[in-house]
Scaffold this motif. Structure first.
Motif, PDB file in Angstrom:
ATOM      1  N   PHE A  26       0.838  -1.195   0.000  1.00 54.41           N
ATOM      2  CA  PHE A  26       0.000   0.000   0.000  1.00 54.41           C
ATOM      3  C   PHE A  26       0.879   1.252   0.000  1.00 54.41           C
ATOM      4  CE2 PHE A  26      -2.356   3.332   2.298  1.00 54.41           C
ATOM      5  CZ  PHE A  26      -3.480   3.428   1.496  1.00 54.41           C
ATOM      6  N   TYR A  29       2.593   1.781  -3.364  1.00 53.84           N
ATOM      7  CA  TYR A  29       1.647   2.179  -4.407  1.00 53.84           C
ATOM      8  C   TYR A  29       1.197   3.633  -4.249  1.00 53.84           C
ATOM      9  CZ  TYR A  29      -2.401   2.192  -7.488  1.00 53.84           C
ATOM     10  OH  TYR A  29      -3.302   2.505  -8.485  1.00 53.84           O
ATOM     11  N   THR A  30       0.969   4.078  -3.009  1.00 54.40           N
ATOM     12  CA  THR A  30       0.327   5.376  -2.788  1.00 54.40           C
ATOM     13  C   THR A  30       1.268   6.553  -2.561  1.00 54.40           C
ATOM     14  OG1 THR A  30       0.114   4.945  -0.414  1.00 54.40           O
ATOM     15  CG2 THR A  30      -1.754   4.315  -1.827  1.00 54.40           C
ATOM     16  N   PHE A  92      -7.452  -2.966   1.547  1.00 54.29           N
ATOM     17  CA  PHE A  92      -7.177  -2.483   0.195  1.00 54.29           C
ATOM     18  C   PHE A  92      -6.749  -3.631  -0.694  1.00 54.29           C
ATOM     19  CE2 PHE A  92      -6.898   1.437   2.532  1.00 54.29           C
ATOM     20  CZ  PHE A  92      -7.347   2.400   1.646  1.00 54.29           C
ATOM     21  N   ARG A  94      -5.823  -4.456  -5.087  1.00 47.29           N
ATOM     22  CA  ARG A  94      -5.556  -3.847  -6.392  1.00 47.29           C
ATOM     23  C   ARG A  94      -6.317  -4.591  -7.459  1.00 47.29           C
ATOM     24  NH1 ARG A  94       0.396  -2.199  -8.048  1.00 47.29           N
ATOM     25  NH2 ARG A  94      -0.678  -1.406  -9.876  1.00 47.29           N
ATOM     26  N   LEU A  99      -6.923   0.835  -7.047  1.00 49.93           N
ATOM     27  CA  LEU A  99      -7.252   0.361  -5.707  1.00 49.93           C
ATOM     28  C   LEU A  99      -8.745   0.171  -5.508  1.00 49.93           C
ATOM     29  CD1 LEU A  99      -5.035   2.472  -3.280  1.00 49.93           C
ATOM     30  CD2 LEU A  99      -4.635   0.180  -4.171  1.00 49.93           C
ATOM     31  N   GLU A 114     -10.567   3.452  -6.774  1.00 46.63           N
ATOM     32  CA  GLU A 114      -9.748   4.498  -7.359  1.00 46.63           C
ATOM     33  C   GLU A 114     -10.301   4.855  -8.732  1.00 46.63           C
ATOM     34  OE1 GLU A 114      -5.217   4.985  -9.047  1.00 46.63           O
ATOM     35  OE2 GLU A 114      -5.626   3.403  -7.593  1.00 46.63           O
TER      36      GLU A 114
END
Length: 131
Positions: A26, A29-30, A92, A94, A99, A114
């Motif tokens: 996470f 990715y963020t 979360f 993917r 997301l 997302e």
């Protein structure tokens, strides 16, 4: 543009079950991104993910809330904001479109997805000044 992305994502969500992201996944990715989220085909909110697990959230109204996130003992990602001391925990995953977040990992609870992302900072209004 966001509405088209929301429709494409809703279609992508009809795919098989996805694996939950770890805190490390996470974070990778963020961090450094601003993610726009939708729910039930509508725009929902935006969150900016900064270094050291700091975040900034808005319901797309220009009012921003500063906070941070952490991984709890259940492996969920929990957010604490300056005006909300109680943790808000999400799982979360993917998908091919981005997301997917489920509040408290409850299949009947709120699900966000997302819609789009960028690396631009969020627009936040200044503090409200009253008389």
């Amino acid at each position: 543009m966001i509405r088209h992305a929301l429709l494409a994502l809703a279609t992508a969500l009809a795919s098989p079950a996805l694996a939950e992201m770890s805190a490390a996944e996470f974070e990778a990715y963020t961090t450094g991104k601003t993610l726009y989220f939708g729910s039930n085909g509508r725009e929902y909110g935006v969150e900016e993910y900064m270094e050291d697990r700091r975040v900034r959230w808005s319901f797309l109204d220009g009012r921003c809330r500063e906070g941070e996130w952490y991984e709890d003992s259940r492996g969920m990602i929990c957010f604490v904001y300056e005006d909300t001391p109680e943790p808000q925990c999400w799982s979360f995953k993917r998908s091919a479109a981005g997301l997917v977040a489920r509040f408290e990992d409850d299949p009947e609870g709120t699900e966000l997805y997302e819609a789009t992302q960028n690396r631009e900072p969020m627009m936040c209004l200044g503090p409200e000044i009253g008389v």
